[in-house]
Design a protein around this motif. Structure first.
Motif, short mmCIF file in Angstrom:
data_model
loop_
_atom_site.label_atom_id
_atom_site.label_comp_id
_atom_site.label_asym_id
_atom_site.label_seq_id
_atom_site.Cartn_x
_atom_site.Cartn_y
_atom_site.Cartn_z
N UNK A 184 18.35 114.48 4.67
CA UNK A 184 19.00 115.51 3.87
C UNK A 184 20.12 116.13 4.70
N UNK A 185 21.05 116.79 4.02
CA UNK A 185 22.11 117.58 4.67
C UNK A 185 22.34 118.82 3.83
N UNK A 186 22.86 119.86 4.46
CA UNK A 186 23.26 121.05 3.71
C UNK A 186 24.78 121.12 3.69
N UNK A 187 25.34 122.20 3.17
CA UNK A 187 26.79 122.35 3.06
C UNK A 187 27.47 122.36 4.42
N UNK A 188 26.76 122.78 5.46
CA UNK A 188 27.30 122.79 6.83
C UNK A 188 27.09 121.44 7.53
N UNK A 189 26.56 120.45 6.80
CA UNK A 189 26.29 119.09 7.30
C UNK A 189 25.20 119.05 8.38
N UNK A 190 24.33 120.05 8.38
CA UNK A 190 23.19 120.01 9.30
C UNK A 190 22.21 118.93 8.84
N UNK A 191 21.75 118.05 9.75
CA UNK A 191 20.80 117.00 9.37
C UNK A 191 19.36 117.53 9.31
N UNK A 192 18.62 116.93 8.42
CA UNK A 192 17.20 117.25 8.25
C UNK A 192 16.51 116.00 7.73
N UNK A 193 15.31 115.75 8.18
CA UNK A 193 14.51 114.64 7.65
C UNK A 193 13.13 115.17 7.28
N UNK A 194 12.61 114.65 6.19
CA UNK A 194 11.20 114.85 5.87
C UNK A 194 10.53 113.54 6.28
N UNK A 195 9.59 113.65 7.22
CA UNK A 195 8.96 112.50 7.85
C UNK A 195 7.52 112.38 7.36
N UNK B 179 11.95 117.41 10.38
CA UNK B 179 12.59 117.19 11.67
C UNK B 179 14.07 117.54 11.52
N UNK B 180 14.52 118.53 12.28
CA UNK B 180 15.90 119.01 12.22
C UNK B 180 16.54 118.87 13.60
N UNK B 181 17.21 117.73 13.86
CA UNK B 181 17.82 117.53 15.18
C UNK B 181 19.09 118.34 15.37
N UNK B 182 19.32 118.71 16.61
CA UNK B 182 20.55 119.37 17.03
C UNK B 182 21.20 118.50 18.10
N UNK B 183 22.46 118.74 18.44
CA UNK B 183 23.09 117.96 19.52
C UNK B 183 22.32 118.09 20.84
N UNK B 184 22.50 117.09 21.69
CA UNK B 184 21.89 117.03 23.03
C UNK B 184 20.36 117.02 22.98
N UNK B 185 19.83 116.31 22.02
CA UNK B 185 18.38 116.14 21.84
C UNK B 185 17.62 117.46 21.86
N UNK B 186 18.10 118.37 21.06
CA UNK B 186 17.38 119.62 20.82
C UNK B 186 16.98 119.66 19.36
N UNK C 148 17.10 124.05 -4.11
CA UNK C 148 17.10 125.36 -4.75
C UNK C 148 16.88 126.48 -3.73
N UNK C 149 16.00 126.24 -2.75
CA UNK C 149 15.63 127.31 -1.82
C UNK C 149 16.62 127.47 -0.66
N UNK C 150 17.06 126.33 -0.06
CA UNK C 150 17.90 126.47 1.14
C UNK C 150 19.11 125.54 1.16
N UNK C 151 19.42 124.87 0.04
CA UNK C 151 20.66 124.13 -0.08
C UNK C 151 20.73 122.76 0.57
N UNK C 152 19.60 122.15 0.90
CA UNK C 152 19.61 120.79 1.47
C UNK C 152 19.49 119.77 0.34
N UNK C 153 20.35 118.73 0.38
CA UNK C 153 20.34 117.68 -0.63
C UNK C 153 20.15 116.32 0.04
#
Length: 192
Positions: free
Chosen positions: A128-139, A150-157, A33-38
């Motif tokens: 989780x992922x959003x519409x832009x396919x950004x990954x997110x985990x609740x750990x 935890x929201x990883x980006x390419x090249x371990x960022x 509801x708040x930021x679109x991650x499912x």
């Protein structure tokens, strides 16, 4: 806690509360509801492997228990080992079946804890992922009894602004780890 512990800065460890995992479905609704991650339908448990027959037997029983679920479709439960030597159990469910996925993770944690392997449990995560396919985990940090994003980006960022945004969004649904130095990166975690 004793007087010397207070003087030396020692504190009692937080007792793990595996029932905290059952807060994830309400946090998922809040996230969507708040930021679109499912939810993606993937979740995993990380634990330090122990050599020996008893641990192998528990690992086998847990896999058989989760694989026997008649409602599970697709890929069965998978065990793997990461580059750091930690073991992972990956469970997959339909993305709309987050409560069943949480029950899987809870069953794994409980089985390991009840068999005397609680100290080997490190964390559980749900992705989780959003519409832009950004990954997110609740750990969930087993030894701290808290969650962190935890929201990883390419090249371990990491996407630190997104992690802080998620922290603010789910703070009423989950017990969030306040010590940001404990928000460990989980590069290459199965299911993420």
């Amino acid at each position: 806690m004793g007087f010397l512990d207070s003087l030396l800065g020692r504190s009692k460890p937080v007792k793990p509360d595996l029932d905290q995992l059952f807060g994830l479905p309400s946090a998922a609704i809040t996230l969507q509801a708040a930021i679109g991650f499912t939810p993606t339908g993937a979740g995993s448990v990380c634990f330090a492997s122990v050599e020996g027959g008893a641990f192998a037997q528990v690992q086998q029983e847990v896999g058989a228990l989760l694989d026997a679920d008649s409602e599970r479709a697709g890929t069965p439960v998978e065990f793997s080992r990461d580059d750091y030597g930690y073991s992972w159990l990956l469970s997959r469910r339909d993305p709309d079946s987050l409560p069943a996925l949480v029950s899987d993770l809870h069953a794994v944690n409980t089985a390991l804890q009840d068999s005397g392997f609680g100290p080997q449990l490190l964390c559980s995560l749900v992705s989780f992922r959003d519409a832009e396919l950004r990954p997110l985990a609740l750990v969930y940090l087993y030894k701290r009894g808290t969650f962190y994003p935890f929201a990883p980006l390419p090249r371990q960022r990491r996407d630190n602004p997104l992690e802080l945004q998620v922290k603010a969004v789910v703070k009423d649904d989950l017990r969030i780890e306040q010590d940001l130095s404990r928000w460990f990166p989980l590069w290459g975690a199965p299911g993420l």
